[in-house]
Each structure stands twice: as C-alpha cells, then as structure tokens.
Write an enzyme that holds these catalytic residues in place. Structure first.
Site, mmCIF file in Angstrom:
data_model
loop_
_atom_site.group_PDB
_atom_site.id
_atom_site.type_symbol
_atom_site.label_atom_id
_atom_site.label_comp_id
_atom_site.label_asym_id
_atom_site.label_seq_id
_atom_site.Cartn_x
_atom_site.Cartn_y
_atom_site.Cartn_z
ATOM 1 N N ASN A 1 0.683 11.555 -70.276
ATOM 2 C CA ASN A 1 0.845 10.867 -71.555
ATOM 3 C C ASN A 1 0.561 9.365 -71.444
ATOM 4 O O ASN A 1 -0.224 8.807 -72.205
ATOM 5 C CB ASN A 1 2.274 11.120 -72.063
ATOM 6 C CG ASN A 1 2.580 10.317 -73.299
ATOM 7 O OD1 ASN A 1 3.088 9.221 -73.214
ATOM 8 N ND2 ASN A 1 2.232 10.856 -74.445
ATOM 9 N N LYS B 1 19.960 6.031 -74.861
ATOM 10 C CA LYS B 1 18.581 6.368 -75.229
ATOM 11 C C LYS B 1 17.739 6.364 -73.972
ATOM 12 O O LYS B 1 17.777 5.418 -73.184
ATOM 13 C CB LYS B 1 18.055 5.292 -76.212
ATOM 14 C CG LYS B 1 16.661 5.553 -76.708
ATOM 15 C CD LYS B 1 16.665 6.381 -77.970
ATOM 16 C CE LYS B 1 15.334 7.034 -78.261
ATOM 17 N NZ LYS B 1 15.082 8.316 -77.568
ATOM 18 N N ASP C 1 9.572 12.525 -70.980
ATOM 19 C CA ASP C 1 9.188 11.755 -69.783
ATOM 20 C C ASP C 1 8.267 12.704 -69.007
ATOM 21 O O ASP C 1 7.698 13.640 -69.597
ATOM 22 C CB ASP C 1 10.429 11.335 -68.973
ATOM 23 C CG ASP C 1 10.105 10.339 -67.856
ATOM 24 O OD1 ASP C 1 9.902 9.151 -68.156
ATOM 25 O OD2 ASP C 1 10.047 10.725 -66.669
ATOM 26 N N LYS D 1 19.305 8.695 -69.231
ATOM 27 C CA LYS D 1 18.135 9.439 -68.738
ATOM 28 C C LYS D 1 18.644 10.809 -68.305
ATOM 29 O O LYS D 1 19.818 10.947 -67.913
ATOM 30 C CB LYS D 1 17.506 8.709 -67.550
ATOM 31 C CG LYS D 1 16.074 9.081 -67.270
ATOM 32 C CD LYS D 1 15.090 8.300 -68.125
ATOM 33 C CE LYS D 1 13.673 8.820 -67.964
ATOM 34 N NZ LYS D 1 12.695 7.971 -68.661
ATOM 35 N N LYS E 1 15.249 -2.480 -70.235
ATOM 36 C CA LYS E 1 14.083 -2.178 -71.073
ATOM 37 C C LYS E 1 14.495 -2.078 -72.546
ATOM 38 O O LYS E 1 13.895 -2.702 -73.413
ATOM 39 C CB LYS E 1 13.486 -0.835 -70.609
ATOM 40 C CG LYS E 1 12.214 -0.451 -71.310
ATOM 41 C CD LYS E 1 11.771 0.951 -70.968
ATOM 42 C CE LYS E 1 11.676 1.197 -69.472
ATOM 43 N NZ LYS E 1 10.896 2.397 -69.154
ATOM 44 N N SER F 1 10.206 5.092 -80.122
ATOM 45 C CA SER F 1 11.294 6.056 -80.294
ATOM 46 C C SER F 1 12.376 5.457 -81.188
ATOM 47 O O SER F 1 12.932 6.132 -82.057
ATOM 48 C CB SER F 1 11.922 6.411 -78.942
ATOM 49 O OG SER F 1 11.195 7.443 -78.319
HETATM 50 P P1 NDP Z 1 3.303 13.146 -67.658
HETATM 51 O O1 NDP Z 1 4.048 14.293 -67.151
HETATM 52 O O2 NDP Z 1 2.650 13.219 -68.981
HETATM 53 O O3 NDP Z 1 2.192 12.697 -66.600
HETATM 54 C C1 NDP Z 1 2.514 12.337 -65.297
HETATM 55 C C2 NDP Z 1 1.236 12.072 -64.541
HETATM 56 O O4 NDP Z 1 1.570 11.556 -63.256
HETATM 57 C C3 NDP Z 1 0.416 13.332 -64.295
HETATM 58 O O5 NDP Z 1 -0.930 12.990 -64.205
HETATM 59 C C4 NDP Z 1 0.958 13.793 -62.926
HETATM 60 O O6 NDP Z 1 0.029 14.587 -62.199
HETATM 61 C C5 NDP Z 1 1.153 12.478 -62.232
HETATM 62 N N1 NDP Z 1 2.230 12.592 -61.242
HETATM 63 C C6 NDP Z 1 3.520 12.941 -61.456
HETATM 64 N N2 NDP Z 1 4.218 12.964 -60.301
HETATM 65 C C7 NDP Z 1 3.321 12.607 -59.342
HETATM 66 C C8 NDP Z 1 3.414 12.428 -57.953
HETATM 67 N N3 NDP Z 1 4.577 12.617 -57.297
HETATM 68 N N4 NDP Z 1 2.289 12.046 -57.276
HETATM 69 C C9 NDP Z 1 1.114 11.840 -57.927
HETATM 70 N N5 NDP Z 1 0.967 11.993 -59.253
HETATM 71 C C10 NDP Z 1 2.049 12.365 -59.951
HETATM 72 O O7 NDP Z 1 4.336 11.888 -67.620
HETATM 73 P P2 NDP Z 1 4.280 10.521 -68.417
HETATM 74 O O8 NDP Z 1 2.888 10.076 -68.552
HETATM 75 O O9 NDP Z 1 5.128 10.658 -69.611
HETATM 76 O O10 NDP Z 1 5.074 9.542 -67.422
HETATM 77 C C11 NDP Z 1 4.412 8.825 -66.391
HETATM 78 C C12 NDP Z 1 5.276 7.653 -65.963
HETATM 79 O O11 NDP Z 1 5.535 6.794 -67.082
HETATM 80 C C13 NDP Z 1 6.657 8.012 -65.407
HETATM 81 O O12 NDP Z 1 7.028 7.069 -64.439
HETATM 82 C C14 NDP Z 1 7.556 7.858 -66.624
HETATM 83 O O13 NDP Z 1 8.903 7.630 -66.272
HETATM 84 C C15 NDP Z 1 6.939 6.611 -67.251
HETATM 85 N N6 NDP Z 1 7.242 6.419 -68.658
HETATM 86 C C16 NDP Z 1 6.942 7.376 -69.583
HETATM 87 C C17 NDP Z 1 7.224 7.150 -70.905
HETATM 88 C C18 NDP Z 1 6.802 8.098 -71.980
HETATM 89 O O14 NDP Z 1 6.913 7.730 -73.146
HETATM 90 N N7 NDP Z 1 6.304 9.271 -71.671
HETATM 91 C C19 NDP Z 1 7.938 5.937 -71.350
HETATM 92 C C20 NDP Z 1 8.114 4.947 -70.297
HETATM 93 C C21 NDP Z 1 7.799 5.214 -69.010
HETATM 94 P P3 NDP Z 1 0.162 16.209 -62.221
HETATM 95 O O15 NDP Z 1 -0.318 16.613 -63.570
HETATM 96 O O16 NDP Z 1 -0.673 16.648 -61.092
HETATM 97 O O17 NDP Z 1 1.637 16.479 -62.021
#
Ligand code: NDP
Length: 455
Positions: free
Chosen positions: A248, A98, A174, A134, A122, A387
């Site tokens: 997100n 998962k 993600d 993943k 986790k 999830s």
């Molecule tokens: P999204 O794609 O929804 O959002 C990612 C955000 O981070 C955007 O604002 C993006 O900006 C920014 N970002 C991505 N890469 C970079 C970078 N290299 N430098 C600066 N800003 C960056 O992703 P999520 O919110 O889903 O995920 C964010 C984090 O949370 C990740 O580490 C993910 O692994 C973790 N996570 C997510 C989960 C989920 O349920 N979605 C669960 C657990 C952990 P821009 O729009 O400009 O790309």
C-alpha cells in the site's frame, strides 16, 4: 536551538534506557524505538520541573494496557488453526486509541509495542485528537484463500470487538491488512455489536470509507519530502528515487513521485527488487498494481514478462545509485552498512514511508553525512491523518470529495513539516527532523498528562 553536532546522542538517557531494559529486555524493537525517542526527549524533559515531578517519561513508556488473545479458525481442509491476537492500547491522553492492525508472521508483542509507541508522537503531530494503539496477529494472509482470511478475521474480531469502538479505540490497516481484511473485520464488528459506527478506518467507499485513505500514507510521504526540498529551493522533478516495498505505502509513494516528475528506479517485495534503469512507467505501474493488489502475486513474476526490467533476487534496492530513498516496506530494512551504501550511491534525501525502517546507527550515519532525513513518525503520518478525517466524516455523516481530502492531507503534511522545523532547528540553520518530530509530538501529550494529574 539544537547544537550543530549532527552525530551527538544524549548520554543522559542511559540510566533511563538501562532501567527499561531490566523490564523489557526481550523486546528489542520496542527498546530501539524508545531509545531513538529518548535521545531527543530526555534533555528536554529533565529540565522541565512539571514533567520531572509527574514522571512523564517513565509513564510514557508503559502502555495503558495490552490485550492478548487466542484466535482459532478452520482452514479450507477443515483443520483447526491457532494464532495469537493482540491490541496494545498505549496512550489515550489526546484522543481515542488509534493505530493499525498488522497480520504478518513476524508480529510479536515487541513489534506491536514499538509501533504503538511511535504512534503517540505521530498522531499528536497530525494535530487531530487521536491517542495511540496498534494490534494484529502472527497470522500470515499470504497464500490463504479469501474464505480462510474471512474466517480468521471473524474469529479475531470476536475477541477484539470488546476492546474497540468509535470513542474508545479505532483500528485501521497495516502490513497484511488492506481493504479486504478491513471489510471482513468491520462486517463482523457490525454484526456482533448491532451498531454501524466508525469503529475501524480504511473502510470501503460504499460503507463509510474516505476517498484518498488508500493513497494517503504514500502520498503524504512524498508531500513531506517535497516540503523538505522546497525549503532548500529544490524539487523532486528529475530526481532518481529508490522505493522499497510494493504494498500500500510503496505503490502510492511511487505513483505520487511519478506525478511530480521524479524517476522511480525500484520497487521490491520480500523476494527481491525490481530495478527500472530508465524509470518506472505508468503502464508498468498499472501492471504491478494489478499484480500486487488484485492477484497478490510476486514481483519475480513481473520481471519474467518485461525484459526492460532487472530483477535482483533476494536483494534490497539500496545498491542502486539514486538521489532519494523512500523505504516503504518494513522495520529495520536499512542497517548501518545499507546507509553507507546509499550515501556512496548518491542519495541525499531519505524519507521513511515505513515505520522505523532505518536502524538507529543508520540514522546517526545519515545525520553525520548531512543527509536530509525524515523519520516515519513525521513522513508517514498522512495515513493516520486521513484515518482521522474518515472518523470526522463518519461522525458528521458527510463525504468529502477527493480534492477536499487531498487538500487537507497536503495541509496536514505541511503543518507537520513546519512543526519539525520549529522544534528541530540546529544552530547552523539545518534541521534535525528526528528531534523536531519527537519534541513537537511529545509536548502536546506531556502537557495534557500533567493537566490530568497522577493517573
Ligand atoms: P503492505 O502489506 O501493503 O506491504 C508491505 C510491503 O513490504 C510488501 O511489498 C511486502 O512484501 C514488504 N515486506 C513486508 N515485510 C517484509 C520483510 N520482512 N522483508 C522485505 N519486505 C517486506 O503494508 P503497508 O504498505 O501498509 O505497510 C508498509 C510499511 O508502512 C509498514 O512499516 C507499516 O507499518 C507502514 N505504515 C503503513 C501505513 C498504512 O496506512 N498502510 C501507515 C503508516 C505506516 P511481500 O508482499 O513479499 O510480503
């Protein structure tokens, strides 16, 4: 009970890491994640005869399997495009694999191995029967039309469907994989297999999704931070909070912070940071949500229409003074220098919404300054937990209401917090949440691996 020295790292893990470097020297993110975990686990595992004899640690860092494949699709001009797809099935000791799918140009095998490895601990911490995986691709959905994203997702699933399934491996979203992508992926999975099963989570509400899944990671991170503060008779009310990212996780972390009376002073994207000196308002939040979730726009556009907000081009939020920080964007967004800036700016609590946003030396620095620090594998487990609840609802063919799912999420975050406290208590009464999360997540998986014998 752990020693009170908050900066100590275990020298005993050096041979283990050196050996891994020989085999995975070109996987820096994976090595970083393993090193952080082994600081906590080597001292424990080496004094347990059953773990040593079965070589649990050595087995734990080798994925069960890695699938890599070519993804070919046609863009809107008719040109043929080629990307690389992956699924890392790391460990299914306590349940089907998962973990999310990430579509981003920075995706490599190293990044996905680190994410899948973190997922072992986790998922175990949630108390739900979930193994760890993943996957994703170096495909960049930004700037692509809906049709291009759909064609890519269909091509990606044309290979992935052989490797996933509700009792085998259940991917989710993600970075770069949200409701739109999950819809295309699930639609194609259903078509290829002729089956309607919960083989993906994060689905739309009209086709098997769960309420609160969208909000779960962000909300869960804030619930976890609330538990940390409650233990010290403090609350989030009135605290100035930095949030990085505007995807997100970041958006729903910000929303929950506002709901609990905190003042959100930043959001960011890869272009720069929005600074809200007086705090983000619900009106501003609604505009940003629309900009990011519906129009897939840039934060720089928002600042052009709102003079009360400062836009810091090309900068991260860490230079803004605040009480708490919630890194919710991506890995390694807080280096040692950023950690120092945060502490100098008044931050006393850091809870990771993203996976591994802080480098290992940044984490050691936070510990040395007695900052309340929650690692992502504990603080952001709410997403995978809901999830898991989506899988349960799919299997039982029932649909819980928002209140019920949110209640279960809060209970799970509180129980993860308790496990971290139980396993992370130092002699001076403070809590090492990193060690607590690593050890609590490990023990359940390790005991099951011992029970299964040598395989
Ligand atoms: P999204 O794609 O929804 O959002 C990612 C955000 O981070 C955007 O604002 C993006 O900006 C920014 N970002 C991505 N890469 C970079 C970078 N290299 N430098 C600066 N800003 C960056 O992703 P999520 O919110 O889903 O995920 C964010 C984090 O949370 C990740 O580490 C993910 O692994 C973790 N996570 C997510 C989960 C989920 O349920 N979605 C669960 C657990 C952990 P821009 O729009 O400009 O790309």
């Amino acid at each position: 009970m752990l020693p009170s020295d908050k900066t100590s790292t275990s020298p005993s893990n050096a041979p283990f890491i050196d050996d891994l470097k020989q085999r995975c020297g070109n996987e820096p993110e994976f090595l970083q994640a393993v090193e952080e975990v082994m600081d906590s686990l080597v001292p424990i595992a080496r004094t347990n005869e059953a773990y040593t004899k079965a070589r649990i640690l050595e087995r734990l860092v080798e994925p069960d399997r890695v699938v890599m494949f070519r993804v070919v699709w046609e863009d809107d001009t008719g040109a043929v495009q080629i990307n690389r797809g992956y699924r890392v099935q790391f460990n299914n000791t306590i349940g089907p694999y998962k973990g999310g799918l990430r579509f981003h140009p920075t995706v490599t095998l190293s990044v996905l191995k680190f994410l899948a490895f973190e997922q072992i601990f986790k998922n175990s911490l949630t108390g739900l029967p979930m193994g760890a995986g993943k996957g994703g691709s170096d495909f960049d959905p930004r700037g692509k039309s809906d049709h291009e994203v759909m064609r890519f997702c269909q091509s990606f699933m044309t290979e992935l469907f052989r490797h996933v399934g509700h009792n085998k491996d259940v991917p989710a979203g993600d970075i770069g994989v949200g409701a739109r992508e999950i819809g295309y992926l699930f639609g194609h999975y259903k078509r290829l297999t002729g089956q309607y099963t919960g083989a993906l989570t994060g689905k739309g509400l009209s086709f098997g999704g769960s309420l609160v899944r969208t909000e779960a990671t962000g909300y869960g991170t804030i619930y976890f931070a609330r538990e940390m503060l409650t233990r010290r008779n403090e609350s989030l009310d009135g605290k100035r909070c930095l949030v990085s990212g505007s995807g997100n996780v970041a958006l729903y972390a910000a929303q929950k912070l506002m709901e609990l009376g905190a003042i959100v002073v930043s959001l960011s994207d890869s272009g720069g940071t929005l600074h809200f000196p007086k705090g983000l308002t619900t009106d501003q939040f609604a505009h940003i949500q629309e900009l990011k979730e519906k129009r897939r726009g840039r934060l720089s556009e928002f600042s052009q229409n709102d003079p009360s907000v400062e836009y810091l081009e090309g900068q991260r939020p860490w230079g803004i003074s605040a009480d708490c920080a919630f890194p919710c964007a991506t890995q390694n967004e807080i280096a040692l220098a950023d950690a120092k800036t945060l502490v100098d700016g008044g931050v006393r609590l850091v809870a990771e919404g993203a996976n591994m946003p802080s480098s290992n030396d940044a984490v050691r620095y936070f510990h040395s300054k007695e900052i309340l620090f929650a690692p992502g594998k504990a603080a952001n487990a709410g997403g995978v937990a809901v999830s898991g609840l989506e899988q349960s609802q799919n299997s039982l063919r029932i649909f819980w209401d928002r209140k019920e799912v949110d209640r279960r999420l809060q209970e799970i975050m509180s129980s993860i917090h308790d496990k971290c406290v139980d396993h992370g208590k130092r002699e001076d009464g403070s809590i090492d949440y990193v060690c607590g999360a690593n050890v609590a997540g490990f023990v359940k998986v390790a005991n099951a691996m011992v029970a299964y014998g040598i395989n």
